[in-house]
Design a protein around this motif. Structure first.
Motif, PDB file in Angstrom:
ATOM      1  N   TYR A 198       1.161  -1.268   0.188  1.00 30.06           N
ATOM      2  CA  TYR A 198       0.005  -0.053  -0.087  1.00 30.06           C
ATOM      3  C   TYR A 198       0.484   0.988  -0.168  1.00 30.06           C
ATOM      4  CZ  TYR A 198      -3.730  -3.443   1.552  1.00 30.06           C
ATOM      5  OH  TYR A 198      -4.362  -4.603   1.359  1.00 30.06           O
ATOM      6  N   ALA A 199       0.130   2.227  -0.080  1.00 33.22           N
ATOM      7  CA  ALA A 199       1.393   3.349  -1.073  1.00 33.22           C
ATOM      8  C   ALA A 199       0.051   4.846  -0.503  1.00 33.22           C
ATOM      9  CB  ALA A 199       1.822   3.952  -1.946  1.00 33.22           C
ATOM     10  N   VAL A 200       0.574   5.524   0.419  1.00 35.32           N
ATOM     11  CA  VAL A 200      -0.935   7.003   0.264  1.00 35.32           C
ATOM     12  C   VAL A 200      -0.059   7.763   0.796  1.00 35.32           C
ATOM     13  CG1 VAL A 200      -2.481   5.939   1.327  1.00 35.32           C
ATOM     14  CG2 VAL A 200      -1.042   6.685   2.585  1.00 35.32           C
ATOM     15  N   ASP A 201       0.416   9.121  -0.288  1.00 38.15           N
ATOM     16  CA  ASP A 201       0.032  10.413  -0.017  1.00 38.15           C
ATOM     17  C   ASP A 201      -0.065  11.573  -0.007  1.00 38.15           C
ATOM     18  OD1 ASP A 201       2.668  12.047  -1.021  1.00 38.15           O
ATOM     19  OD2 ASP A 201       2.714  12.393  -2.902  1.00 38.15           O
ATOM     20  N   ASN A 202       0.251  11.958   1.513  1.00 37.82           N
ATOM     21  CA  ASN A 202      -0.637  13.114   2.248  1.00 37.82           C
ATOM     22  C   ASN A 202      -2.000  13.242   2.052  1.00 37.82           C
ATOM     23  OD1 ASN A 202       0.043  15.948   2.724  1.00 37.82           O
ATOM     24  ND2 ASN A 202      -1.334  16.831   0.984  1.00 37.82           N
ATOM     25  N   LEU A 203      -2.233  12.003   2.543  1.00 38.11           N
ATOM     26  CA  LEU A 203      -3.583  11.341   3.028  1.00 38.11           C
ATOM     27  C   LEU A 203      -4.377  12.445   4.597  1.00 38.11           C
ATOM     28  CD1 LEU A 203      -5.761  10.520   1.354  1.00 38.11           C
ATOM     29  CD2 LEU A 203      -5.123   8.149   2.272  1.00 38.11           C
ATOM     30  N   ARG A 204      -5.642  12.909   4.341  1.00 43.00           N
ATOM     31  CA  ARG A 204      -5.968  13.085   5.165  1.00 43.00           C
ATOM     32  C   ARG A 204      -7.698  12.584   5.520  1.00 43.00           C
ATOM     33  NH1 ARG A 204      -3.767  17.554   7.908  1.00 43.00           N
ATOM     34  NH2 ARG A 204      -2.126  18.884   6.010  1.00 43.00           N
ATOM     35  N   LEU A 205      -8.428  12.340   6.546  1.00 44.00           N
ATOM     36  CA  LEU A 205      -9.694  12.215   6.781  1.00 44.00           C
ATOM     37  C   LEU A 205     -10.632  13.286   7.272  1.00 44.00           C
ATOM     38  CD1 LEU A 205     -11.121   9.628   6.923  1.00 44.00           C
ATOM     39  CD2 LEU A 205     -10.549   8.712   9.614  1.00 44.00           C
ATOM     40  N   THR A 206     -10.988  13.187   6.535  1.00 43.49           N
ATOM     41  CA  THR A 206     -12.911  13.550   7.632  1.00 43.49           C
ATOM     42  C   THR A 206     -14.312  12.798   7.356  1.00 43.49           C
ATOM     43  OG1 THR A 206     -13.183  14.639   5.478  1.00 43.49           O
ATOM     44  CG2 THR A 206     -11.932  15.799   7.185  1.00 43.49           C
ATOM     45  N   PRO A 207     -14.632  12.846   8.493  1.00 40.50           N
ATOM     46  CA  PRO A 207     -15.034  13.733   9.610  1.00 40.50           C
ATOM     47  C   PRO A 207     -13.626  13.210  10.352  1.00 40.50           C
ATOM     48  CG  PRO A 207     -16.821  13.220   9.738  1.00 40.50           C
ATOM     49  CD  PRO A 207     -15.900  12.235   8.229  1.00 40.50           C
ATOM     50  N   VAL A 208     -12.911  13.748  11.039  1.00 46.70           N
ATOM     51  CA  VAL A 208     -12.122  13.772  12.274  1.00 46.70           C
ATOM     52  C   VAL A 208     -12.445  12.780  12.794  1.00 46.70           C
ATOM     53  CG1 VAL A 208     -10.422  14.619  13.920  1.00 46.70           C
ATOM     54  CG2 VAL A 208     -10.489  15.916  11.403  1.00 46.70           C
ATOM     55  N   LEU A 209     -11.933  11.523  13.806  1.00 50.15           N
ATOM     56  CA  LEU A 209     -11.809  10.807  14.643  1.00 50.15           C
ATOM     57  C   LEU A 209     -11.752  12.036  15.916  1.00 50.15           C
ATOM     58  CD1 LEU A 209     -13.540   8.146  14.787  1.00 50.15           C
ATOM     59  CD2 LEU A 209     -11.137   7.773  15.582  1.00 50.15           C
ATOM     60  N   PRO A 210     -12.920  12.076  17.491  1.00 51.72           N
ATOM     61  CA  PRO A 210     -12.608  11.926  18.310  1.00 51.72           C
ATOM     62  C   PRO A 210     -11.623  11.185  19.574  1.00 51.72           C
ATOM     63  CG  PRO A 210     -15.108  12.127  18.384  1.00 51.72           C
ATOM     64  CD  PRO A 210     -14.264  11.836  17.187  1.00 51.72           C
ATOM     65  N   PRO A 211     -10.961  11.602  20.266  1.00 46.69           N
ATOM     66  CA  PRO A 211      -9.625  10.815  20.411  1.00 46.69           C
ATOM     67  C   PRO A 211     -10.428   9.548  21.010  1.00 46.69           C
ATOM     68  CG  PRO A 211      -8.638  12.901  20.674  1.00 46.69           C
ATOM     69  CD  PRO A 211     -10.211  12.941  19.977  1.00 46.69           C
ATOM     70  N   GLU A 212     -11.076   9.517  21.705  1.00 48.22           N
ATOM     71  CA  GLU A 212     -11.827   9.274  22.711  1.00 48.22           C
ATOM     72  C   GLU A 212     -12.420   8.405  22.050  1.00 48.22           C
ATOM     73  OE1 GLU A 212     -14.730  12.402  22.410  1.00 48.22           O
ATOM     74  OE2 GLU A 212     -12.176  11.943  22.420  1.00 48.22           O
ATOM     75  N   LEU A 213     -13.124   8.195  20.734  1.00 46.67           N
ATOM     76  CA  LEU A 213     -13.419   7.179  20.389  1.00 46.67           C
ATOM     77  C   LEU A 213     -12.309   6.114  18.898  1.00 46.67           C
ATOM     78  CD1 LEU A 213     -16.836   8.937  19.130  1.00 46.67           C
ATOM     79  CD2 LEU A 213     -16.399   7.576  20.732  1.00 46.67           C
ATOM     80  N   PHE A 214     -11.387   6.141  19.205  1.00 43.12           N
ATOM     81  CA  PHE A 214     -10.732   5.906  19.244  1.00 43.12           C
ATOM     82  C   PHE A 214     -10.867   4.360  18.820  1.00 43.12           C
ATOM     83  CE2 PHE A 214      -6.097   3.868  17.260  1.00 43.12           C
ATOM     84  CZ  PHE A 214      -5.933   4.738  16.089  1.00 43.12           C
ATOM     85  N   PRO A 215     -10.826   3.353  17.648  1.00 42.26           N
ATOM     86  CA  PRO A 215     -11.498   1.514  17.457  1.00 42.26           C
ATOM     87  C   PRO A 215     -10.158   1.512  18.623  1.00 42.26           C
ATOM     88  CG  PRO A 215     -10.635   2.249  15.755  1.00 42.26           C
ATOM     89  CD  PRO A 215     -10.524   3.562  16.399  1.00 42.26           C
ATOM     90  N   GLY A 216     -10.467   0.311  19.208  1.00 38.88           N
ATOM     91  CA  GLY A 216      -9.445  -1.065  20.261  1.00 38.88           C
ATOM     92  C   GLY A 216      -9.337  -1.857  18.882  1.00 38.88           C
ATOM     93  N   ILE A 217      -8.264  -2.592  18.065  1.00 41.90           N
ATOM     94  CA  ILE A 217      -7.972  -3.337  17.833  1.00 41.90           C
ATOM     95  C   ILE A 217      -7.489  -4.356  17.399  1.00 41.90           C
ATOM     96  CG2 ILE A 217      -6.173  -3.412  15.134  1.00 41.90           C
ATOM     97  CD1 ILE A 217      -6.415  -0.168  15.407  1.00 41.90           C
ATOM     98  N   PHE A 218      -8.263  -5.599  17.139  1.00 43.14           N
ATOM     99  CA  PHE A 218      -8.362  -7.025  16.916  1.00 43.14           C
ATOM    100  C   PHE A 218      -7.548  -7.676  16.144  1.00 43.14           C
ATOM    101  CE2 PHE A 218     -11.731  -7.910  20.952  1.00 43.14           C
ATOM    102  CZ  PHE A 218     -10.990  -6.702  21.181  1.00 43.14           C
TER     103      PHE A 218
END
Length: 340
Positions: A154-174
């Motif tokens: 994979y490769a991405v260049d200067n990629l931004r995400l919106t809507p911005v995720l509130p830090p307290e809702l960051f997903p648990g990752i299994f």
């Protein structure tokens, strides 16, 4: 399994039903019921499967969020189905729409036939290299800011995400931790390593350089041993057709956890051993079961907790009453674990 019983110490997840085994109306009703039962009994969340036969897990997660208040969908993510940007966008959009957190169950492989039809011939260990890149991009996007990454897959260049995720809702990752490649991937990503466990007395140290670890397991617990086993035998009778399907899967699968469980099944055939693999051997489910009276099952769960496991993913509950019985066993287990 009331939430206050566990606090932040132990996460318990139920599992949503599979669409391939139901009609549309019945499936929707069952997804909603199981989600609501799980929330009422104090589960952290519920696993939503993915494979070529099943309804899209993100749309199922949306149904779960619409019909609960706190339950977190644990969404299975197959890299072959979507770009990592699309996964991050799903997470942030669900947070934006519902103010809710989801968990991600990152899938490295899948059923052999699914991979064949998708023309994916990537070897087992290389699939974890690919998953590491994939998950790294997702985490970076969800953390905010511009992401530039160049990897083998994979490769991405200067990629931004919106809507911005509130830090307290960051997903648990299994992520599966049943192979060395999987464990290395978990360590690199700081993910919770999920295993199909050995018998509790054989699990010594779940962490072994990992930040977090969990197990996938079924539970049938009742006040009395005989009642629990009667329920178990009735729910999972011997099935020759299922046994043949299990044997066929063993021949074509490169899954290490599948082979490990099959080997364990040969050594745990003692009658009424609380660590029970008959449902797995008869192709009724893909996890071991703990069966017995509350105290017996609680003692086995407490051993897993003592070994360092803090996340537990249960099998699909047949009804709310089963979750209630399981909750009693977990409450007793946590009390035992606290006493050492």
């Amino acid at each position: 399994m009331k939430a206050h019983t566990f606090g932040d110490a132990v996460e318990v997840f139920a599992t949503s039903p599979q669409s391939a085994e139901s009609t549309t109306d019945a499936y929707l009703k069952e997804v909603i019921e199981i989600a609501q039962w799980s929330e009422q009994e104090g589960c952290t969340g519920t696993l939503v499967y993915t494979d070529n036969r099943l309804a899209d897990p993100w749309l199922v997660a949306q149904i779960i969020l619409q019909n609960t208040k706190t339950l977190c969908p644990l969404v299975a993510v197959q890299p072959l189905y979507m770009h990592p940007y699309a996964v991050a966008k799903m997470v942030s959009t669900l947070a934006f729409l519902h103010g809710r957190r989801v968990y991600l169950n990152m899938v490295a492989g899948g059923f052999a036939y699914d991979l064949k039809t998708l023309k994916d011939t990537t070897p087992h260990d290389k699939r974890y290299d690919r998953l590491r890149e994939y998950t790294h991009i997702i985490k970076a996007l969800l953390s905010g800011g511009a992401v530039t990454f160049q990897g083998e897959y994979y490769a991405v260049d200067n990629l931004r995400l919106t809507p911005v995720l509130p830090p307290e809702l960051f997903p648990g990752i299994f992520l599966s931790g049943s192979s060395e490649a999987g464990l290395d991937c978990c360590r690199a990503l700081g993910a919770t390593a999920i295993k199909y466990p050995k018998a509790p007395n054989e699990e010594m140290n779940a962490l072994d350089g990992l930040e977090k670890a969990g197990i996938r397991i079924g539970v049938i617990a009742r006040p009395e041993e005989d009642v629990a086993w009667n329920v178990a035998y009735k729910r999972f009778p011997e099935d020759r057709k299922g046994q043949l399907a299990h044997q066929l899967t063993m021949k074509v699968s490169d899954s290490l956890w599948h082979k490990q469980l099959s080997d364990l099944a040969e050594s745990t055939t003692v009658d009424r051993n609380p660590y029970w693999l008959v449902p797995f051997q008869n192709y009724k489910t893909f996890c071991p079961y703990l069966v017995g009276g509350y105290e017996t099952v609680a003692r086995e769960i407490a051993r897993y907790i003592g070994a360092g496991y803090r996340s537990f993913i249960l099998d699909i509950p047949p009804d709310k009453e089963e979750l209630r019985h399981t909750g009693v066993a977990f409450q007793q287990a946590w009390a035992m674990a606290e006493k050492g």
